[in-house]
Structures are given as C-alpha cells and as structure tokens.
Design a protein around this motif. Structure first.
Motif, PDB file in Angstrom:
ATOM      1  N   TYR A   9     -39.942  30.252  93.435  1.00  0.00           N
ATOM      2  CA  TYR A   9     -40.758  29.112  92.846  1.00  0.00           C
ATOM      3  C   TYR A   9     -42.272  29.182  93.410  1.00  0.00           C
ATOM      4  CZ  TYR A   9     -36.353  27.294  91.010  1.00  0.00           C
ATOM      5  OH  TYR A   9     -35.210  27.331  90.620  1.00  0.00           O
ATOM      6  N   TYR A  10     -42.976  28.580  92.603  1.00  0.00           N
ATOM      7  CA  TYR A  10     -44.618  28.842  93.200  1.00  0.00           C
ATOM      8  C   TYR A  10     -45.013  27.132  92.731  1.00  0.00           C
ATOM      9  CZ  TYR A  10     -43.335  33.455  92.870  1.00  0.00           C
ATOM     10  OH  TYR A  10     -42.604  34.671  92.888  1.00  0.00           O
ATOM     11  N   ILE A  11     -46.029  26.708  93.604  1.00  0.00           N
ATOM     12  CA  ILE A  11     -46.363  25.329  93.375  1.00  0.00           C
ATOM     13  C   ILE A  11     -47.929  25.582  93.141  1.00  0.00           C
ATOM     14  CG2 ILE A  11     -47.016  23.265  94.573  1.00  0.00           C
ATOM     15  CD1 ILE A  11     -44.527  23.039  95.762  1.00  0.00           C
ATOM     16  N   ALA A  22     -49.418  18.203  90.748  1.00  0.00           N
ATOM     17  CA  ALA A  22     -48.546  19.356  91.093  1.00  0.00           C
ATOM     18  C   ALA A  22     -47.570  19.804  90.095  1.00  0.00           C
ATOM     19  CB  ALA A  22     -47.786  19.032  92.475  1.00  0.00           C
ATOM     20  N   SER A  23     -47.412  20.979  90.053  1.00  0.00           N
ATOM     21  CA  SER A  23     -46.228  21.499  88.998  1.00  0.00           C
ATOM     22  C   SER A  23     -45.656  22.640  90.025  1.00  0.00           C
ATOM     23  CB  SER A  23     -46.920  22.070  88.128  1.00  0.00           C
ATOM     24  OG  SER A  23     -47.093  21.325  87.304  1.00  0.00           O
ATOM     25  N   LEU A  24     -44.168  22.516  89.752  1.00  0.00           N
ATOM     26  CA  LEU A  24     -43.232  23.527  90.556  1.00  0.00           C
ATOM     27  C   LEU A  24     -42.800  24.353  89.309  1.00  0.00           C
ATOM     28  CD1 LEU A  24     -41.587  24.326  92.927  1.00  0.00           C
ATOM     29  CD2 LEU A  24     -39.652  22.724  91.951  1.00  0.00           C
ATOM     30  N   VAL A  25     -43.260  25.666  89.496  1.00  0.00           N
ATOM     31  CA  VAL A  25     -43.105  26.800  88.393  1.00  0.00           C
ATOM     32  C   VAL A  25     -42.133  27.830  88.737  1.00  0.00           C
ATOM     33  CG1 VAL A  25     -44.294  28.387  86.952  1.00  0.00           C
ATOM     34  CG2 VAL A  25     -45.417  26.039  87.720  1.00  0.00           C
ATOM     35  N   SER A  26     -41.476  28.395  87.956  1.00  0.00           N
ATOM     36  CA  SER A  26     -40.515  29.470  88.230  1.00  0.00           C
ATOM     37  C   SER A  26     -41.340  30.820  87.760  1.00  0.00           C
ATOM     38  CB  SER A  26     -39.431  29.552  87.174  1.00  0.00           C
ATOM     39  OG  SER A  26     -39.566  29.642  85.856  1.00  0.00           O
ATOM     40  N   MET A 508     -49.996  30.463  89.417  1.00  0.00           N
ATOM     41  CA  MET A 508     -50.185  31.654  89.420  1.00  0.00           C
ATOM     42  C   MET A 508     -51.031  32.405  90.674  1.00  0.00           C
ATOM     43  SD  MET A 508     -51.287  32.512  85.349  1.00  0.00           S
ATOM     44  CE  MET A 508     -50.228  31.813  84.057  1.00  0.00           C
ATOM     45  N   LEU A 509     -51.861  31.619  91.233  1.00  0.00           N
ATOM     46  CA  LEU A 509     -52.598  31.967  92.280  1.00  0.00           C
ATOM     47  C   LEU A 509     -51.632  32.162  93.515  1.00  0.00           C
ATOM     48  CD1 LEU A 509     -55.839  29.881  92.059  1.00  0.00           C
ATOM     49  CD2 LEU A 509     -55.649  32.428  91.588  1.00  0.00           C
TER      50      LEU A 509
END
Length: 580
Positions: A9-11, A22-26, A508-509
C-alpha cells in the motif's frame, strides 16, 4: 479486511487550501481508505489581501488522517511501502531547527509562533512583485514574462522588507510541499517542481545571483542559498525520488507509520492532479477505449485542477514560452519534459462568493435543507424549469444579456495582472431566487470562457491541446463540465473520483520512492509513466454537444469576454491618467 502480507500500500497526503487529506491506495490504484481534516486559515479583518496558515496545524492534521485510514482499513503500518505529499504553493517559514516563525505583520513578525505560512492566495507582496517585474531578469522569461505576487520570492522579499534583519537571517523558507518532506525526513532536499515553478530556480542554470542582488535579497546568495535549501550546483530532486532515509523516528510516531518508510519528492497540488489524471483511459458512451496512452500523448492533454482556484497544466517535449502563462519549467514531474501552467486565481471561491452574497441565498439554503439536496442541483433545477417554461432551445438564452467577467481576485493567466477585477453587465432590480440562478449560470459560463482564453493562448504559442482532463470538486458539476466542452470545442475527461485525483497522484509519488532504489534520474520518465498508467482508473468523457445556434451564442459571448478585458484596461489607464 485486507491482508497486508498479500498487498503493498501507498499513502498520499494532499494539503489543499482548506483541508489535509490522506488516501491509502493499493498498487492497482484502488483507494482502500480516505480521511479528511479541516485546517485553519487566518485573515486580517483590515487587509483583505492576507491569508495565513500553520505548519503545526497541518502536520497534526496529517497525523490524524493517516491514522484514521489505517484504523478504518485494518492495514498494518508495515504494509505501507511508500508515502507521497502534495500541497498548495504556499510559503512556509521556520528557523534552522524547523521551529515555526511568525509571518504576521506586527511585533511578533519573525519570532517563534504558530502562524508561519503565507498562503498562496495571499496578495500582500504586490509592491515586491512590481519591483521584480521591473528588473528584466531572465527569471521572468520562465514565468510568462510577469512574476505573480502569489509566488515565493515576492513573499520572501516582503518578509525581508518588514522583518528585523537579525530575525530574517535565522529563517529558512520552503514551498509547502518541500516543508512536508522536510518535516517527514529532516532532510532539506528540495523538489524540482517547487523550486522551478515557484522559487525562481531557472532551468539548466539554477539560481540567478545577479537577480537576487538586484531585488535586495543578496543574503540568499551570500549564504550559498542555505535559507532556500539548495546550494549552487547541488542536485534538485525530480518527482517521486526518495528523500533522505525515509520517515524519521519522530515523524513515524507522529504519523503512525514505520520509521524508514520511503518518502517521495513532493509536488505542488495542481501537479499532483496532473499526475493522477492524464494517464487515464476513458469511457465514451459507456465504452472503454482500448488504447493505452503513451507519454507522448500527454502533450495533447491539459490537466485542469479545479478547487478554490483552477490550475491548467500541459506538458511538452521542448520548452514553449507563452506570454502570461507560467513556465516553461523543466523536469517538474517527468524527467526531460517541460511544462506550462496557466491558472484562474478564483473559480470555486468565485462561485461561492456570487451565491453567498445574493439576497436570495438564505432562501436557497432553506430549500436545499428541506429537499435534502445540494444547492447547485437546486439552482440547476430552476434553470431547467425556466428553459422549459419559456420554450428555449438553450440555457444560454436565459443569460444572453447578462455578461460576467470573473477576475474578482486578479488575473493569473493569460493577462498576468493581479489588478484585474470582476464585473457584471446586465443587472436588474431583481433579488429573487430566479435571478440568483441566472447569476449562477453566468458565473459558470464566465469560468468556461476564461478557460478557453487560456487554452487558446497555449495553443497559439505552440502547444497542441486536444482534450481537458479535470480533477477537483468542480468536476462534479455536470453543467459546468458540458460548458467547458462546448466553449473550448474539445472533450473533457472526468476522473472516476473527481475529489481524489490529486491525492492519488501523491500516492503515486510514494510508490515511485519505494521502487526507485538508488537509480535516481535514470529511467524516471518511463517508470513514473508506467506507474501512472497502472494506477489511474478510467475516466468518463464529456463530448461537445453544442447546436449550431449555441455555437453562435458562445462565439458572441467569447468576443464580449475579450472586449471586456480591453475595456477594463482602457478604463484603468484613463483613471490613472486622471490622478496624475
């Protein structure tokens, strides 16, 4: 609940004008959890130009929203493999230990205290911007010929002119995205996006010593630019490149993440909106295009990031100089590519202002509560009913004699004149809800007409824009999006989550930082574009649908829009001559 052993995961952290999100993204780009916290803005009741915020408040909000995402998703902090930030292009001021320094004019200016951000919208530095724009420096070539008072160097110069010199010498200055990565890592590396777009760092040649001396900021050069974080000749980080050694132990505790979590070099919020939208495939009439976009195709896609203000960003393989439009900036996101940035200083803010200052606004709010319906939808219902009752072919006929010019907070592009002001021609002795609905529609049309002015200016200078990729709250307004398509005569692509595209770009960063290793700039363009394609969900296309009659009306409206600019410029000169 997700299994952290099976997924990375990426935040993304997005600091907007009024909130931190904030978004927690797969890895696939799916948003697993999201949380938002309002932030504080201080205004000066005696000076409408002043907008101030606090890094302490923003950082505390970042901790709250990240922890909320982890709690609601059940994802363990160890499964978060990378973290990315974006923020408004606001000036954050601290001492060299990172302690906030007050930016409010008065006896506390330059001392430790909470109010340490001059917000992007702050217009106090008008005289400083005028001085900068009189220099003829090469730095002006890379901001469309005129530096905006919303940029960081005019604001730093204002602080120099108003602060005790002994206190000024103790300050370090950050564009807000770079402050966030500094706070996260205690590494003061700066991003190419912030330095080139907002801090007068010239592509290929870097800091301009003669320029700083000319405007009275020679202190920056005498200390080898320590106050702005990058020494002469030192490397500037491109989007997503790892900052320092990742999260410090202290920051990890404050954010609820693991120490050492990779942190990607940050972006200004509008550029994160570009990152999170322009690589999207799109659905037209419900059918998904099977064409996978290439980085070359991005040069034809304008990203319009629309919130309180709107930014218009387009990429090109070579630098294109456009009068009144910021840039060209080299490497702000994609290594080897250039970008131009147009903008409208007030769009969402303008819509709110027109609505809330109309006598019928309380009635509108009351109806919205009674019907449990968004007030913009109520207004659209009124407009649709009027069109049907009067047997009109188009809503444009309802406002054919009502003409608005939208620059109530000055013009950012393509006139680049903060002294421009708004106007309404066609006022009636009518304070009804129907009148409010007409003013609302005229406001939407004015925003669309100014978007065309910016697009036309970019294309006339050498860009080849053929579509607009929207993000931000305004993308939810169906009537406004159709106006964009019809006024600009090009399709508008709306993201799956209009409010989440910017924070997705920030995530994405974080992914790029986690996967970059020590490769640095090598292959950055290809790797970042691949991440964008993989993580950006398909958008929905809004195609132009104006009838021949509507096209004729829109052309007349656009001609009047341009004439309004000429009239205001002439009137202002006549008044200036009268006072001399």
């Amino acid at each position: 609940m997700p299994n952290p052993a099976e997924e990375s995961y990426y935040i993304g952290i997005d600091v907007g004008t009024g909130s931190v999100r904030a978004s927690l993204v797969s890895k696939s780009g799916k948003v697993v959890a999201s949380s938002t916290q309002a932030t504080k803005t201080w205004r000066d009741p005696l000076d409408h130009r002043v907008f101030e915020q606090s890094t302490t408040d923003i950082w505390a909000g970042a901790g709250k929203v990240i922890k909320a995402c982890l709690q609601s998703s059940g994802v363990d902090p160890s499964a978060v493999k990378g973290l990315g930030f974006d923020a408004t292009c606001s000036l954050a001021v601290t001492d060299f230990d990172g302690v906030p320094v007050v930016v409010t004019k008065g006896e506390n200016l330059g001392r430790h205290g909470e109010r340490n951000i001059i917000l992007w919208a702050d217009h106090r530095a008008e005289e400083e911007a005028d001085l900068i724009n009189s220099t003829g420096s090469i730095v002006l070539d890379y901001v469309g010929g005129t530096m905006s008072l919303e940029m960081e160097i005019p604001k730093i110069l204002w602080l120099k002119n108003n602060m005790d010199p002994a206190l000024f010498s103790k300050c370090q200055f950050f564009d807000l995205p770079d402050f966030l990565t500094y706070q996260a890592t205690k590494d003061s590396s700066r991003s190419c996006c912030s330095l080139t777009c907002k801090c007068s760092y010239v592509p290929k040649s870097g800091w301009q010593k003669d320029f700083f001396k000319q405007i009275g900021l020679q202190e920056l050069t005498e200390r080898d630019y320590a106050q702005v974080g990058v020494k002469e000749g030192e490397e500037v980080l491109i989007a997503g490149m790892p900052v320092g050694n990742g999260l410090s132990k202290k920051a990890a505790e404050e954010l609820g993440l693991a120490p050492g979590t990779p942190v990607g070099s940050a972006l200004i919020d509008a550029y994160a909106g570009w990152l999170g939208t322009v690589a999207a495939r799109y659905k037209e009439n419900g059918v998904l295009s099977n064409v996978i976009p290439s980085v070359e195709e991005s040069g034809h896609r304008l990203a319009a990031v629309a919130g309180t203000s709107t930014c218009h960003i387009v990429q090109s393989p070579e630098g294109i100089f456009v009068d009144g439009v910021w840039g060209p900036y080299k490497d702000p996101i994609i290594h080897g590519w250039w970008m131009n940035e147009g903008g409208q200083s007030s769009t969402g803010q303008l819509i709110d202002f027109i609505l809330t200052n109309h006598p019928a606004y309380p009635e509108l709010v009351k109806i919205g509560k009674e019907k449990q319906k968004n007030i913009h939808a109520i207004l659209q219902d009124i407009l649709d009913s009027l069109q049907a009752e009067q047997g009109l072919e188009s809503l444009l006929e309802l406002t054919k004699d009502l003409h608005m010019y939208p620059d109530l907070h000055g013009n950012r592009s393509p006139i680049a004149d903060p002294r421009m002001r708004g106007s309404i021609v066609g006022l009636e002795l009518d304070n009804s809800l129907i009148n409010l609905a007409k003013h609302y529609h005229a406001t939407l049309l004015a925003i669309a007409l100014q978007t065309r002015h910016i697009v036309d200016t970019l294309n006339n200078a050498g860009h080849k824009i053929t579509s607009i990729y929207m993000s931000g709250g305004q993308a939810k307004n169906a009537e406004l999006m159709q106006l964009f398509a019809n006024v600009c005569s090009m399709p508008v692509v709306l993201p799956l989550d209009s409010g989440g595209a910017v924070v997705l770009g920030a995530a994405m960063l974080g992914r790029f930082a986690a996967e970059a290793g020590s490769r640095g700039r090598e292959g950055q363009a290809e790797r970042l574009w691949d991440i964008m394609v993989e993580m950006t969900p398909p958008g929905n296309m809004v195609s132009p649908n104006a009838t021949p009659k509507e096209k004729k009306i829109l052309e007349a409206k656009y001609k009047i829009f341009l004439e309004t600019i000429d009239i205001q410029t002439r009137w202002r000169k006549e008044m200036e001559d009268a006072f001399n």
